[in-house]
Scaffold this motif. Structure first.
Motif, PDB file in Angstrom:
ATOM      1  N   VAL A   1       0.859  -1.182   0.000  1.00  0.00           N
ATOM      2  CA  VAL A   1       0.000   0.000   0.000  1.00  0.00           C
ATOM      3  C   VAL A   1       0.896   1.232   0.000  1.00  0.00           C
ATOM      4  CG1 VAL A   1      -1.877   1.197   1.173  1.00  0.00           C
ATOM      5  CG2 VAL A   1      -1.688  -1.284   1.379  1.00  0.00           C
ATOM      6  N   ALA A   2       0.469   2.288  -0.732  1.00  0.00           N
ATOM      7  CA  ALA A   2       1.254   3.527  -0.755  1.00  0.00           C
ATOM      8  C   ALA A   2       0.327   4.720  -0.910  1.00  0.00           C
ATOM      9  CB  ALA A   2       2.272   3.496  -1.888  1.00  0.00           C
ATOM     10  N   LEU A   3       0.500   5.713  -0.015  1.00  0.00           N
ATOM     11  CA  LEU A   3      -0.265   6.953  -0.012  1.00  0.00           C
ATOM     12  C   LEU A   3       0.515   8.029  -0.766  1.00  0.00           C
ATOM     13  CD1 LEU A   3      -2.563   8.825   1.244  1.00  0.00           C
ATOM     14  CD2 LEU A   3      -0.965   9.151   3.156  1.00  0.00           C
ATOM     15  N   SER A   4      -0.182   8.810  -1.596  1.00  0.00           N
ATOM     16  CA  SER A   4       0.493   9.881  -2.325  1.00  0.00           C
ATOM     17  C   SER A   4       0.871  11.010  -1.369  1.00  0.00           C
ATOM     18  CB  SER A   4      -0.413  10.421  -3.437  1.00  0.00           C
ATOM     19  OG  SER A   4      -1.551  11.055  -2.898  1.00  0.00           O
ATOM     20  N   PRO A   5       1.986  11.696  -1.642  1.00  0.00           N
ATOM     21  CA  PRO A   5       2.404  12.794  -0.756  1.00  0.00           C
ATOM     22  C   PRO A   5       1.377  13.915  -0.646  1.00  0.00           C
ATOM     23  CG  PRO A   5       4.222  12.114  -2.159  1.00  0.00           C
ATOM     24  CD  PRO A   5       3.010  11.400  -2.664  1.00  0.00           C
ATOM     25  N   ASN A   6       0.548  14.113  -1.659  1.00  0.00           N
ATOM     26  CA  ASN A   6      -0.483  15.148  -1.559  1.00  0.00           C
ATOM     27  C   ASN A   6      -1.768  14.640  -0.928  1.00  0.00           C
ATOM     28  OD1 ASN A   6      -1.593  13.592  -3.585  1.00  0.00           O
ATOM     29  ND2 ASN A   6      -1.162  15.060  -5.225  1.00  0.00           N
ATOM     30  N   ALA A   7      -1.742  13.385  -0.439  1.00  0.00           N
ATOM     31  CA  ALA A   7      -2.873  12.769   0.270  1.00  0.00           C
ATOM     32  C   ALA A   7      -4.149  12.722  -0.584  1.00  0.00           C
ATOM     33  CB  ALA A   7      -3.146  13.480   1.591  1.00  0.00           C
ATOM     34  N   GLN A   8      -3.996  12.661  -1.899  1.00  0.00           N
ATOM     35  CA  GLN A   8      -5.166  12.586  -2.766  1.00  0.00           C
ATOM     36  C   GLN A   8      -5.488  11.159  -3.207  1.00  0.00           C
ATOM     37  OE1 GLN A   8      -5.041  15.279  -6.070  1.00  0.00           O
ATOM     38  NE2 GLN A   8      -4.470  17.043  -4.822  1.00  0.00           N
ATOM     39  N   TYR A   9      -4.449  10.302  -3.226  1.00  0.00           N
ATOM     40  CA  TYR A   9      -4.656   8.952  -3.738  1.00  0.00           C
ATOM     41  C   TYR A   9      -3.958   7.930  -2.839  1.00  0.00           C
ATOM     42  CZ  TYR A   9      -5.774  11.426  -8.096  1.00  0.00           C
ATOM     43  OH  TYR A   9      -6.311  12.262  -9.046  1.00  0.00           O
ATOM     44  N   VAL A  10      -4.478   6.707  -2.904  1.00  0.00           N
ATOM     45  CA  VAL A  10      -3.806   5.557  -2.309  1.00  0.00           C
ATOM     46  C   VAL A  10      -3.796   4.446  -3.352  1.00  0.00           C
ATOM     47  CG1 VAL A  10      -3.793   3.820  -0.477  1.00  0.00           C
ATOM     48  CG2 VAL A  10      -4.555   6.148   0.021  1.00  0.00           C
ATOM     49  N   ILE A  11      -2.646   3.841  -3.548  1.00  0.00           N
ATOM     50  CA  ILE A  11      -2.549   2.618  -4.354  1.00  0.00           C
ATOM     51  C   ILE A  11      -2.558   1.445  -3.388  1.00  0.00           C
ATOM     52  CG2 ILE A  11      -1.163   1.265  -5.953  1.00  0.00           C
ATOM     53  CD1 ILE A  11      -2.236   3.709  -7.271  1.00  0.00           C
ATOM     54  N   VAL A  12      -3.535   0.549  -3.562  1.00  0.00           N
ATOM     55  CA  VAL A  12      -3.621  -0.660  -2.746  1.00  0.00           C
ATOM     56  C   VAL A  12      -3.430  -1.863  -3.667  1.00  0.00           C
ATOM     57  CG1 VAL A  12      -5.061  -2.082  -1.250  1.00  0.00           C
ATOM     58  CG2 VAL A  12      -5.186   0.407  -1.091  1.00  0.00           C
ATOM     59  N   VAL A  13      -2.500  -2.725  -3.312  1.00  0.00           N
ATOM     60  CA  VAL A  13      -2.300  -3.980  -4.038  1.00  0.00           C
ATOM     61  C   VAL A  13      -2.750  -5.105  -3.126  1.00  0.00           C
ATOM     62  CG1 VAL A  13      -0.647  -5.468  -5.221  1.00  0.00           C
ATOM     63  CG2 VAL A  13      -0.331  -2.975  -5.243  1.00  0.00           C
ATOM     64  N   SER A  14      -3.644  -5.943  -3.640  1.00  0.00           N
ATOM     65  CA  SER A  14      -4.201  -7.016  -2.812  1.00  0.00           C
ATOM     66  C   SER A  14      -4.137  -8.339  -3.556  1.00  0.00           C
ATOM     67  CB  SER A  14      -5.659  -6.707  -2.434  1.00  0.00           C
ATOM     68  OG  SER A  14      -6.504  -6.818  -3.567  1.00  0.00           O
ATOM     69  N   THR A  15      -4.289  -9.412  -2.819  1.00  0.00           N
ATOM     70  CA  THR A  15      -4.356 -10.740  -3.401  1.00  0.00           C
ATOM     71  C   THR A  15      -5.250 -11.605  -2.536  1.00  0.00           C
ATOM     72  OG1 THR A  15      -3.035 -12.556  -4.325  1.00  0.00           O
ATOM     73  CG2 THR A  15      -2.403 -11.764  -2.144  1.00  0.00           C
ATOM     74  N   GLU A  16      -5.637 -12.738  -3.069  1.00  0.00           N
ATOM     75  CA  GLU A  16      -6.512 -13.640  -2.335  1.00  0.00           C
ATOM     76  C   GLU A  16      -5.834 -14.094  -1.051  1.00  0.00           C
ATOM     77  OE1 GLU A  16      -9.047 -17.796  -3.114  1.00  0.00           O
ATOM     78  OE2 GLU A  16      -7.770 -16.925  -4.692  1.00  0.00           O
ATOM     79  N   ASP A  17      -6.587 -14.097   0.027  1.00  0.00           N
ATOM     80  CA  ASP A  17      -6.023 -14.396   1.346  1.00  0.00           C
ATOM     81  C   ASP A  17      -5.947 -15.911   1.540  1.00  0.00           C
ATOM     82  OD1 ASP A  17      -4.986 -14.154   3.842  1.00  0.00           O
ATOM     83  OD2 ASP A  17      -6.830 -13.499   4.806  1.00  0.00           O
ATOM     84  N   THR A  18      -4.888 -16.513   1.000  1.00  0.00           N
ATOM     85  CA  THR A  18      -4.655 -17.951   1.139  1.00  0.00           C
ATOM     86  C   THR A  18      -3.396 -18.171   1.963  1.00  0.00           C
ATOM     87  OG1 THR A  18      -3.416 -17.983  -0.937  1.00  0.00           O
ATOM     88  CG2 THR A  18      -5.774 -18.497  -1.045  1.00  0.00           C
TER      89      THR A  18
END
Length: 835
Positions: A269-286
């Motif tokens: 997960v990464a938050l943009s420095p201007n606090a406008q966006y978040v990139i979330v990378v997820s996968t199946e919880d196995t």
């Protein structure tokens, strides 16, 4: 005289060379020669210069000493860095007789080991996740699960949190607040007043509804007939409407959660420095570990057997695809970023391999262009796969295919909510797990990245809307990039002069010649000072462990580094260690030589043919024939002991080794053990022709990948060695882990040919010479079962000349000195008996 070797052998402690390389002249002295061209390094024999005053030939090297607790060597500096204000250097050092480490402060340019940091000041030097703001006047870090902040202008240090929540992804925002992740949320702290704000939170669940439509006839009738049920539904809806209005009219009292795919978990997960966006990378919880395998641990305090979970085998691994989410905090929207935008996302890259395996089964294979499993590249070296530009207006993500054949660097088009490919690296063998560092230049919207696209790891720069430029080129490897804040220089380490010599360089980001910043001729790493004026160097040579140096950066000329620490013990310095030469062994299967360490005895009867041992380094992709201190320091000392007793020892950087470019690395694709054994054959031939070695008195040994190579050599070239020792060895690659093995052999369900071609257990009938197997029992890297299965196979083949030693309390890397001593006593006995 039969021996015609032509390189200088010297013993004792190595001294730093003053030139790039050295060869022996006809009168036996060392000649200084100019460095080879960066693009065409010459295969030069590198011979270290040593201090003859340190020689103590009358001291016998013993196994008892070299396999003792390594504290006796001197406890070298570890994890060096700079202090907060850059006025001191910081390093860790192991305590005598303890696993604990202490921190030390020393001054740049001043020799001395510095002063130990008191525990009360530990929070000032033990700084994880350290980040600075855009102006570099504020620095924050995590110590003991809490956040600390240092103001460089005032010199004030403050603790911002004091709780049990472990903060991750620490970052400064454009408005000078400090943000961090806790669980599935980001928190921002205003350092000026301590105000905490939850910026965003997300859940892997369906969005809750106050009331849901009836699911079937019975539910519909229930809601219409029973007034109590209808009342409950109306009240829940009223409460939900009220909460939404309250949130909207009070500027968001708390952040409303985003709802993502149920049953997933965070990958990155990464938050943009201007606090406008978040990139979330997820996968199946196995489960990441095997659901069926256990590792028995027999030695427990309670006298019972513990069943420990272990990682999955490559044969059990299933393809994994990551989902990429763009959370827009301003618009309160979530978008999935489709991977179908990637070039080659549905290429059948393994079609030829699948066709070959199908033909072996008597079947046909038709090309299948289904979407490939793709996710973020999870670096083995801790580099983040998501990099935000300091402005917050651009983000770059590094992706890789699960089949290991492609790597992409992409940016995000926020308006269109889609990925834009900036760079694609494809490899018919596999994408290297090293050389994947990338990021943004500090000011301009331009990416920098490492790539092996030329055949060697080099540094490139690419504007988001522009063309790629190579900042380095040639037959050498570039790594460990630091970009200067003024966007003028890229600092890095590289083996420009010789594959086994690593120095520090910098290249102008505008283009031009690279500048050498060190000329130490060994293994050198660096850390740039906060003001970018000084290098903190970790330097070692063939016979000297790493010490710390500092060197002032000059635009005019290279400055002489100052040695800071001296931690090597007098006892170690007094020993007659042998400084090996780095020899380019001619290859029968490659135009490039096989660089090798060669240890030669002195003062022996040249008329008598010698016995020899070839050591096989582990990891496969590892470099050991370099001019620095080896991670195999016990083996270095063992080799010195063998040489003292008349042995010749060779340590080869066989094909697959690091430091020699992409083609050398991938020579083992789908045929592990074959090129390496061919290189061992060339090594024996070199020893016979150049070191007066009797080809019928040569043995071999190695651990992990080196143990695997011992198996393959004894099983497939039974006349090459007279004995071999395999330590913590792999016998069947289908039982090893997925990330490493599938790179080289694909997966067993796709490419069983490669596994049968590369696994020693299939060639065990070839064993005819004595074999020693040393196997740790709580090895969660190479499972103990690898040796167990091979032993059973050898029993069924009715082989007689093998033996097994087990180590009940040892993991993959031995810990107890008694185990090390026992292991090497057995190896030494094997060679003494059969060579």
């Amino acid at each position: 005289m039969k021996n015609t070797h032509k390189f200088l052998l010297v013993m004792g402690s190595a001294v730093i060379l003053s030139a790039c390389a050295a060869t022996q002249s006809t009168n036996g002295t060392v000649d200084v020669v100019a460095p080879p061209s960066a693009s065409q390094p010459e295969p030069t024999i590198i011979t270290p210069v040593v201090d003859s005053n340190a020689m103590q030939d009358d001291i016998a090297i013993t196994l008892e000493q070299i396999m003792a607790d390594p504290d006796w060597l001197g406890r070298q500096p570890e994890a060096p860095s700079w202090s907060l204000n850059g006025e001191h250097l910081v390093y860790e050092r192991k305590r005598v007789g303890s696993h604990l480490r202490d921190f030390y402060l020393a001054s740049p340019g001043v020799s001395g080991n510095g002063e130990k940091v008191a525990l009360a000041q530990l929070h000032q030097v033990d700084r994880s996740q350290q980040v600075s703001n855009a102006n570099n006047d504020l620095t924050a870090w995590v110590f003991d699960s809490n956040i600390f902040l240092y103001d460089h202008s005032s010199g004030v240090l403050r603790q911002l949190t004091k709780d049990s929540d472990y903060p991750r992804n620490l970052t400064f925002l454009s408005d000078e607040r400090l943000a961090y992740q806790v669980g599935n949320s980001f928190i921002a702290i205003d350092p000026s007043n301590g105000m905490r704000e939850e910026l965003v939170k997300w859940q892997y669940a369906s969005k809750p509804q106050a009331v849901r439509p009836p699911a079937d006839f019975i539910a519909q009738e229930q809601q219409e007939l029973i007034e109590y049920v209808a009342l409950q539904r109306r009240q829940r809806q009223e409460q939900a409407d009220y909460d939404a209005q309250l949130q909207a009219q009070n500027n968001g009292i708390t952040a409303a959660p985003f709802y993502l795919t149920e049953g997933h978990r965070n990958v990155q997960v990464a938050l943009s420095p201007n606090a406008q966006y978040v990139i979330v990378v997820s996968t199946e919880d196995t489960p990441s570990r095997s659901e069926s395998d256990i590792m028995p641990n027999y030695i427990q305090e309670n006298g019972r057997i513990a069943a420990e979970e272990v990682r999955r085998r490559v044969s059990d691994a299933k393809p994994i695809t990551h989902k990429l989410w763009l959370l827009d905090l301003a618009q309160n929207t979530v978008s999935e970023l489709s991977l179908n935008q990637l070039p080659g996302y549905n290429d059948d890259v393994l079609a030829a391999v699948k066709r070959e395996n199908a033909a072996a089964r008597g079947e046909d294979y038709q090309v299948n262009r289904l979407p490939r499993a793709i996710g973020i590249l999870q670096s083995w070296y801790g580099h983040s796969a998501i990099q935000w530009h300091t402005s917050g207006e651009h983000v770059a993500i590094m992706l890789e295919a699960w089949d290991n054949k492609d790597r992409w660097i992409v940016t995000v088009d926020f308006d269109q909510q889609r990925l834009v490919t900036q760079h694609r690296l494809s490899d018919e063998a596999w994408i290297n797990y090293a050389f994947n560092q990338f990021g943004w230049l500090p000011e301009s919207p331009s990416l920098y990245y490492l790539s092996e696209q030329s055949g060697y790891s080099h540094l490139y720069v690419k504007p988001v809307d522009g063309k790629e430029r190579a900042l380095t080129q040639g037959r050498f490897e570039v790594d460990d990039i630091t970009i200067s804040r003024d966007e003028q220089w890229a600092y890095f380490k590289a083996n420009v002069k010789h594959p086994g010599i690593y120095e520090i360089y910098r290249a102008p980001l505008s283009g031009g010649e690279i500048q050498a910043l060190t000329d130490l001729n060994g293994m050198t790493d660096y850390s740039l000072s906060p003001d970018h004026t000084t290098l903190l160097l970790t330097h070692s040579t063939l016979t000297m462990p790493p010490e710390l140096y500092t060197s002032v950066i000059s635009d005019d000329a290279m400055t002489q580094p100052v040695k800071i620490t001296s931690t090597v013990s007098d006892e170690f310095l007094s020993m007659p260690w042998v400084a090996p030469s780095i020899v380019p062994v001619e290859s029968s299967h490659s135009d490039a030589p096989i660089y090798s360490r060669v240890y030669l005895p002195t003062n022996v009867d040249e008329s008598e043919p010698r016995r020899a041992v070839i050591f096989n380094h582990g990891a496969g992709y590892l470099q050991n024939a370099h001019m620095g201190w080896s991670g195999y320091f016990r083996e270095f000392m063992f080799h010195s002991m063998l040489v003292q007793q008349g042995y010749v020892v060779m340590d080869m950087d066989y094909r697959a080794s690091k430091g020699y470019g992409r083609d050398w690395r991938t020579a083992i694709y789908r045929q592990m053990g074959t090129p390496e054994t061919q290189d061992l054959v060339d090594g024996v031939e070199w020893l016979v022709a150049n070191a007066n070695v009797d080809r019928n008195r040569v043995g071999t040994y190695g651990g992990s990948y080196g143990g695997f190579m011992t198996f393959m050599a004894l099983f497939t070239e039974p006349d090459l060695f007279q004995a071999g020792a395999a330590l913590r060895p792999v016998s069947d690659w289908a039982h090893y882990n997925h990330p490493y093995t599938s790179n080289i052999l694909n997966t067993p369900d796709v490419d069983p040919i490669a596994y049968r071609r590369s696994s020693p257990i299939y060639f065990a009938e070839g064993l005819s010479k004595p074999l020693l197997m040393n196997a740790p029992m709580i090895d969660d890297n190479v499972f103990f079962v690898d040796v167990v299965r091979l032993v059973q196979r050898l029993i069924e083949l009715e082989k007689e000349n093998f033996e097994t030693a087990i180590y009940p309390v040892e993991p993959h890397g031995f810990v107890q000195p008694s185990s090390w001593l026992d292991e090497y006593r057995r190896i030494y006995k094997l060679f003494e008996q059969h060579l």
